[in-house]
Every structure is written in structure tokens, then in C-alpha cells.
Write a protein that holds these residues in place. Sequence first.
Motif, PDB file in Angstrom:
ATOM      1  N   PRO A 273      15.180  -0.729   3.286  1.00  0.00           N
ATOM      2  CA  PRO A 273      14.130   0.246   2.957  1.00  0.00           C
ATOM      3  C   PRO A 273      14.558   1.157   1.811  1.00  0.00           C
ATOM      4  N   PRO A 274      13.586   1.773   1.120  1.00  0.00           N
ATOM      5  CA  PRO A 274      13.910   2.661  -0.002  1.00  0.00           C
ATOM      6  C   PRO A 274      14.521   3.969   0.485  1.00  0.00           C
ATOM      7  N   ARG A 275      15.120   4.685  -0.448  1.00  0.00           N
ATOM      8  CA  ARG A 275      15.758   5.958  -0.092  1.00  0.00           C
ATOM      9  C   ARG A 275      14.766   7.118  -0.093  1.00  0.00           C
ATOM     10  N   PHE A 276      13.476   6.827  -0.243  1.00  0.00           N
ATOM     11  CA  PHE A 276      12.463   7.875  -0.224  1.00  0.00           C
ATOM     12  C   PHE A 276      12.364   8.490   1.173  1.00  0.00           C
ATOM     13  N   ASN A 277      11.777   9.698   1.246  1.00  0.00           N
ATOM     14  CA  ASN A 277      11.557  10.294   2.565  1.00  0.00           C
ATOM     15  C   ASN A 277      10.408   9.573   3.272  1.00  0.00           C
ATOM     16  N   ARG A 278      10.295   9.829   4.558  1.00  0.00           N
ATOM     17  CA  ARG A 278       9.326   9.126   5.404  1.00  0.00           C
ATOM     18  C   ARG A 278       7.902   9.287   4.892  1.00  0.00           C
ATOM     19  N   LYS A 279       7.550  10.517   4.498  1.00  0.00           N
ATOM     20  CA  LYS A 279       6.182  10.783   4.042  1.00  0.00           C
ATOM     21  C   LYS A 279       5.855   9.956   2.796  1.00  0.00           C
ATOM     22  N   THR A 280       6.818   9.852   1.867  1.00  0.00           N
ATOM     23  CA  THR A 280       6.593   9.092   0.636  1.00  0.00           C
ATOM     24  C   THR A 280       6.397   7.615   0.941  1.00  0.00           C
ATOM     25  N   ILE A 281       7.232   7.070   1.832  1.00  0.00           N
ATOM     26  CA  ILE A 281       7.099   5.651   2.196  1.00  0.00           C
ATOM     27  C   ILE A 281       5.738   5.387   2.822  1.00  0.00           C
ATOM     28  N   GLU A 282       5.329   6.262   3.738  1.00  0.00           N
ATOM     29  CA  GLU A 282       4.028   6.083   4.399  1.00  0.00           C
ATOM     30  C   GLU A 282       2.883   6.184   3.405  1.00  0.00           C
ATOM     31  N   THR A 283       3.002   7.107   2.450  1.00  0.00           N
ATOM     32  CA  THR A 283       1.952   7.260   1.432  1.00  0.00           C
ATOM     33  C   THR A 283       1.848   6.014   0.571  1.00  0.00           C
ATOM     34  N   ILE A 284       3.008   5.452   0.170  1.00  0.00           N
ATOM     35  CA  ILE A 284       3.008   4.210  -0.613  1.00  0.00           C
ATOM     36  C   ILE A 284       2.293   3.111   0.163  1.00  0.00           C
ATOM     37  N   GLN A 285       2.629   2.967   1.442  1.00  0.00           N
ATOM     38  CA  GLN A 285       2.044   1.897   2.249  1.00  0.00           C
ATOM     39  C   GLN A 285       0.540   2.087   2.448  1.00  0.00           C
ATOM     40  N   ILE A 286       0.136   3.312   2.761  1.00  0.00           N
ATOM     41  CA  ILE A 286      -1.287   3.583   2.995  1.00  0.00           C
ATOM     42  C   ILE A 286      -2.097   3.343   1.728  1.00  0.00           C
ATOM     43  N   GLN A 287      -1.613   3.881   0.600  1.00  0.00           N
ATOM     44  CA  GLN A 287      -2.357   3.704  -0.652  1.00  0.00           C
ATOM     45  C   GLN A 287      -2.377   2.237  -1.075  1.00  0.00           C
ATOM     46  N   ALA A 288      -1.278   1.505  -0.859  1.00  0.00           N
ATOM     47  CA  ALA A 288      -1.249   0.080  -1.203  1.00  0.00           C
ATOM     48  C   ALA A 288      -2.310  -0.678  -0.410  1.00  0.00           C
ATOM     49  N   GLU A 289      -2.442  -0.357   0.870  1.00  0.00           N
ATOM     50  CA  GLU A 289      -3.451  -1.011   1.705  1.00  0.00           C
ATOM     51  C   GLU A 289      -4.859  -0.651   1.244  1.00  0.00           C
ATOM     52  N   GLN A 290      -5.050   0.596   0.855  1.00  0.00           N
ATOM     53  CA  GLN A 290      -6.369   1.020   0.369  1.00  0.00           C
ATOM     54  C   GLN A 290      -6.728   0.300  -0.936  1.00  0.00           C
ATOM     55  N   ILE A 291      -5.757   0.180  -1.832  1.00  0.00           N
ATOM     56  CA  ILE A 291      -6.003  -0.477  -3.120  1.00  0.00           C
ATOM     57  C   ILE A 291      -6.266  -1.970  -2.905  1.00  0.00           C
ATOM     58  N   PHE A 292      -5.524  -2.589  -2.004  1.00  0.00           N
ATOM     59  CA  PHE A 292      -5.743  -3.996  -1.653  1.00  0.00           C
ATOM     60  C   PHE A 292      -7.194  -4.210  -1.212  1.00  0.00           C
ATOM     61  N   SER A 293      -7.681  -3.282  -0.367  1.00  0.00           N
ATOM     62  CA  SER A 293      -9.076  -3.363   0.102  1.00  0.00           C
ATOM     63  C   SER A 293     -10.051  -3.061  -1.022  1.00  0.00           C
ATOM     64  N   MET A 294      -9.696  -2.103  -1.872  1.00  0.00           N
ATOM     65  CA  MET A 294     -10.568  -1.733  -2.990  1.00  0.00           C
ATOM     66  C   MET A 294     -10.819  -2.933  -3.906  1.00  0.00           C
ATOM     67  N   PHE A 295      -9.764  -3.705  -4.182  1.00  0.00           N
ATOM     68  CA  PHE A 295      -9.903  -4.895  -5.026  1.00  0.00           C
ATOM     69  C   PHE A 295     -10.530  -6.076  -4.270  1.00  0.00           C
ATOM     70  N   ARG A 296     -10.645  -5.937  -2.935  1.00  0.00           N
ATOM     71  CA  ARG A 296     -11.097  -7.036  -2.067  1.00  0.00           C
ATOM     72  C   ARG A 296     -10.163  -8.251  -2.181  1.00  0.00           C
ATOM     73  N   MET A 297      -8.867  -7.952  -2.192  1.00  0.00           N
ATOM     74  CA  MET A 297      -7.869  -9.015  -2.244  1.00  0.00           C
ATOM     75  C   MET A 297      -7.737  -9.678  -0.873  1.00  0.00           C
ATOM     76  N   ARG A 298      -7.075 -10.849  -0.866  1.00  0.00           N
ATOM     77  CA  ARG A 298      -6.974 -11.622   0.369  1.00  0.00           C
ATOM     78  C   ARG A 298      -5.555 -12.177   0.552  1.00  0.00           C
ATOM     79  N   ASP A 299      -5.164 -12.328   1.782  1.00  0.00           N
ATOM     80  CA  ASP A 299      -3.959 -13.038   2.224  1.00  0.00           C
ATOM     81  C   ASP A 299      -2.644 -12.325   1.887  1.00  0.00           C
ATOM     82  N   PHE A 300      -2.393 -12.092   0.601  1.00  0.00           N
ATOM     83  CA  PHE A 300      -1.146 -11.411   0.222  1.00  0.00           C
ATOM     84  C   PHE A 300      -1.237 -10.924  -1.222  1.00  0.00           C
TER      85      PHE A 300
END
Length: 800
Positions: A273-300
Motif C-alpha cells: 500500500p502507499p505511504r499516504f494517510n488513510r483518508k487520502t487512500i480512501e479518497t483516491i479509491q472513492i473518486q476512482a470508482e466514481q470516475i469509472f462510473s462516470m465514464f461508464r467503463m466496464r470490467d476493469f
Amino acid sequence: MNKKFAKFKMGILCGGPSLEKGISLNSARSIMDHLLSEETEVFPIYFDGKKRAYRISKAQLYSNTPSDFDFKLKRFSDPLGEKELVKFLSSLDMIFPVMHGPFGEDGKIQRILEKNDLPFVGSGEKACKEAFDKFKASKLLESNGFFTLPSVVLGIYKNDHKEIIDDFFYKYGIERAVVKPANGGSSIGVFSVTTPEEALEKVKILFSKRMDTRVVIEPFAEGIEFTVIILENRFGLPVALPPTEIETDYTENQIFDFRKKYLPTRQVKWHCPPRFNRKTIETIQIQAEQIFSMFRMRDFGRFDGWVLNDGNIWFCDFNPVSGMEQNSFLFQQAAMVGMTHNDVLDHIVKSACRRRGVRAPKKDKSKSSQKRRVNIIMGGDNSERQVSLMSGTNVWLKLRRSKKYDPLPFLQDDKGNIWKMPYNLCLNHTVEEIRENCEKYELAKRKLGDFEERSRLRLGLLEKKKGYEFFEPSKISLQKLLKQPGFFFIALHGGDGENGSLQGLLDKNNVRYNGPGVRVSRLCMDKWKTARFIENSRTRGVYSIPGRIVDTRELLELSNSRKRDLWKKLKKDLGASTLIVKPSSDGCSSGIVHLYSANDLHAYSNFLKKRTSFIPKKTFKNQLNDIEMPTEIPEKVIFEKFIKTDILRVRANELHHKRKTGWIEVTIGVLKKGKKIKALNPSVTVVENEVLTVEKKFQGGTGVNITPPPEEIVPFDVVKKAKRRAERIAREMGMEGYSRIDAFMNVKNGNLIIIEINTLPGLTPSTVLYHQALAENPPIFPLELLEFLIESKDKNSFEI
């Protein structure tokens, strides 16, 4: 055959017009390595630079680069017409496009598949088109409330480039910027610049090479780079895996480029895992999931971004088709949540199957109890340790599919410790990273624990994590390791792993191992002694390169005038105008430089004295890449006459041969089983540098090795003579197991000038040994070759 019991048929689409088509071949190989089974058949389809489709064999798929067989396709194969291609793809259950860059990730191949209602893995045309265009993607993010940096786009046919660039630099007070194709991959054609003039120059280069018709300029991000993989779960929801932090030096205008991304090097570190703090890691993950949905991407997918110094998170690159090399970010991050290569690829394919209502392939869960254990040791403390890590990892991954052997990975780190490694740490980027992660495992485990558990829960993984694959790393002494049951596979290169020391210990403990024994290993590790052996053997048609050996400490103590005198004497004694210098006992790429003058000799001496880890590219004439240097000052260095060769180039799918001296550079694999020694078909080495670098030898998608040599360059009877000579010198040396002979071969008579003999040649995914074995009749596939290397030295192969 009853459809219920029919094999699952999957097509792999690879290659394409992009400069990343070599990486595409690596990705395709990974899929075949980990999904090909008794339940699943794989059918590779290769697209050339003009987007023409060819059915290629599994053997061709293992070629190092497209150039290895592009010219053969043009000569001996006809491309599939669109109707013929669609008809063939329609006969498959699923299609897995793994083309990177334009055509593969910009929606074009997806449009063809969607138009013909063909089932495929990954995002659709619209999602790919929106995500892959860097400028449009940035604007879409901005309109949806995500943080972005300012950017401008330039068109190839516009004449306002200077005005736009000057205004952009002035308006935002830019001191450093990035110039990149709007529709390019994430590594190739990306430049870091510091002035408007430099930016304009790079724009002109990109347009002149037609890398794109639009170029994006944006400020260079100040912060820490990261990349994150997103998978869809069983319910079609995106789940971001624990991201990877990329630590590298940006001070001298460096970027995370193609070499740093795909070749293990001390110039970059990965933290997962990265050396970022917990909040930063969670923000990266949440925003990545939102952007994935925004683009309507699939599978990976894979997104790259930055945690900026002011705390903002900026996503800058969106890859609908993530690279799938053996330790790519996809596999590394999946392993962090307890998924093997097979697990994550199976998960992705099943996601596509669910969406299309296609019968998913059954996972092979059979586990034979009659497997012989194979202890694989990799790494080391010398300059070849990263290549050793690539070799050992590849051997381990391939043997995992064996029905005969059960491989267990062990690392010898750069401090001499030996670690029993869990699956996830085997995929770390470098030996140093693995060692640090082993030492700090408790800390990383606590940090990763919650993220791992949550990711598995959100992915909806039904099976428990395999305890025999994922466990805490532990130290083990060499003596204790030698007492472990099973065969000992040495994947170390250079140093004690290849100089006979380890072989001696194994002999003493009656442990079977791969490769030659003590005497031959010791002889071949010393390049000077090898040359003298060849010279004294007087084997007909086999010669050594004229050379001189010099004590390194004496060389370093010479004044500049004495170095000039030495340079003149060496040239006179060897009858040479230029010289090759190399350590007498080190790996096959480390510290090898072509010297043109006494000034070059002085510069090389300084690099040795400073113990520089690498010599930056363009330091010496015609040096196109960095040169890795020995970790310690070598005791002696060898100066050899530079052998001039014919010029071989692959251009526009054509092999061009310009005769100069009649010599070409080749490498020849030699195998022994029982009393029989067999030379494989030679590979012709096509190089851009005058010295074959680490990249060209071991980094998939870079070097060109043509196997066997084309008959119009080297007639078949000449190749046969060269093979017999290679066998003769191997027999006279007393070689066991296997070795690789690097040489210059005369195209008229098959005579060989030996460069060196490697007793433990690299077994990376792109090794020429695989190409040469596949060129045999019948072809020997990589797993079969590895099994042969064990069986040829293991009397207990089938005794458990």
C-alpha cells in the motif's frame, strides 16, 4: 462435442499500430500463461501497424517484439479480411482486447466488435473514446466537479502553436510542463519541459512523427504520483484496489517513463500500500470508482494520478486496458487483496461473461499431490539482481501451471538475507523493495489489513484467501534452505549464483540443481578465462575476441597522460580503432561500454571510481540507453577489439541487411540431457545500440531477436555448421543442463567468435531461449522447456 462440455474459446486481440504494441504482446502472453487450461482454449489475433488482422500461433505470441515476426507475416501470411475476421471471432465465446494506445484503447476496435455484436472484455466504444482522450477526459472531470489542472490542446494543422504555448506559460506562471499526445499511451511520447521554446520543440517532434494529430500541454504536477486498478464486482459495481505510490526523482526533468514502468530499476520505487494517510487512500479509491462510473467503463481499468502538495487529488490518465506484464500494477494490486494472476484474470473474464450471458469458463481447481517441490532462488546483491528477480518470478509463475512440479519462491536480498516470499511480495518491482517490505511487513500488514478485507468484501469474492499462497515472509538460512526437500532452481545471475560457489554448496549437500556444475560455472563467469579456454581449445571455426586484461585499481590510479598512453597501446596491440570495455567477472550487460577515445576511457574510469549505479544515456557516442554498472568496483576489466558487423535493421515490416564484414551478432541456446548436447536455432540480434543493453536483452517489447536467421541472410547449411560448432565447444567445456552462447557468426561459413557463455541465462518472459525452443520441430513451449531444464539434471524428477 456436447456444447455443455466444450472448451471455452477465447480470442486475444493484440499488437496494433501503437508504439506500445510490444507491451500488448506481453499482456497477451500473461493471459495465455494464466488462463490457458484444459477448460479454456486461447486463440491469438495480431493486428499489424496498418490494423490488418492475422491469426498467429501460440509460438509466435512468445516472440519478444512484433518486429520479430512482422516481416514474416508480410511474406508468408495473408491478413484476414473484415468478413473473415468477424466470422472467426463469431465462433468464439469471448474476446479479450489487450491492445494499448490508439486503436486498442480509443474505442476503434471496440466499435468493430460492438457493430458485429461480438462479446468482449472491457469498456465499450463510447467509454474508451471519452476516457482515452486526455484533453476531453480532463474537461469531463472538471464539469463533474473533480479537481483538474489547467491544460491546452494544439492541432497538427493549426499555425497558432507558439502563441497558445506562450500564453499558457504566462497565464499560469508555469516553470515546468508536460507535453503529451492527446490520444497516446501513458508512457510513450511524454516529455517534461521547462520553457515555452522547449515545449514548442517537443510539440513539433510529436507532430513530425505523427504520434497524434492533437497534443496536450499541462503543468507538471508537484506532488506524489500514484496509480489505481478498478475492478467490477459480481453486481456490476466498481471497486478500487489499494493504490500503488510511485517514488522517483523528478528534479532533472525525469518522468515515470516507459523504461521505469516496465524494467526493474533502482531509479524508481513502488509502494503498495502507499505511504499516504488513510483518508487520502480512501479518497483516491472513492473518486476512482466514481470516475469509472462516470465514464461508464466496464470490467476493469487503471487510472493514474497525483496527490498534490496542496492536498488535492488529480486524476490525469485513464487506461481502459491496463498493462498485464507479469508484475504489472493490475497483478500487484490484486495480489494485495489475496488474488493470484489466474484469480484476477478469471474475475475479469467472468464479469464480461455475466454481462453478455455467456457461459463462463470453469476454473481448474485440481491440485495434484504427486508434485515434486522446486525451490526457486532469485535476486542477489550484484548488478544483475533485478534481471534475476524477473527470471525467478517468471519461472515461478510458469511452473505454477506444471502438473509435475510445485514451485516455491525464495529471495536472496541485496544484504545477503534469504526470505521465503508470499505471493504478493514476489510481484514487487525490485529486490530492494521486496527486502524492505519483508522487513516492515508487520507495519504494512496493519495498514493494509482493513483495505484488503474491505476490497475482498466489496468485490464479492466467494473463496477464502489461500493461506499457502499468502502468508507472512520469513527469513531462512541458506543451510536450512539446502535441507529443504525438492529440486533447487537457481535463478540468480552473476556473483555467487553463477560463479560456482552456490553450485559447490549444493553438491556438498547432495541437492540437485539446474545448469552446469562448479567447474564450468567458475570458468564461464570469468570472461577472460573463457576466452583463453576457447583460444587454447583450437576448436575449428571457433575463436575468441582479441583482448587485454587490466587491473582496475591500477587503471584508476593512472594519470590522464598515462591513460592516453594505455589507450594508444591497447589499440596498437589489438589492431583496433575503437574498444569494448567490460568487467571480467560480472553479468552479461553490466558495465559494458564502447570506447572511442582516451577521453572515453577517462570518463569510464571515473564512473567506476565513483561506483555510479548507472551511466546515463548519451554519455558515450551511440549510447541510446542507461548502462547499469557493477555494484562493486570489479577487480579487473577487459579491453577487447570492437568487432564490426553487418547492418541489420527492421523497417516497415522489412528486414534490411547491409553487408559490411560478413559477421552478425547471434545468441545460441544449448541443451544437454544424458550424453547428448543439442544447439537450438540461433537468434539474430538486431540492435540499435552498439552494445546490447539490459533493456534489449530482458525488457519485453524492446529488443529484436529473429529466430531462426532468415535463409537469405544465413543459408540453412551455414546455420547448421554454426550449431555444430556451438555443440562442440559446449562438449569440450563439459557443459551440463543448459547454457547460452553469445557470439558473432560469419554468414558465409558459420564460424563463431565467442563473446561470452552464460551458464544461467536469463529466463525472463522475453528470453531468446523461449523463442529458440519454440522454433524447434515440434515446438517446445516455455513451460515444457522449464520442465526439461529440471528433468535434465534431476534423477528424482518423478520420485516424490
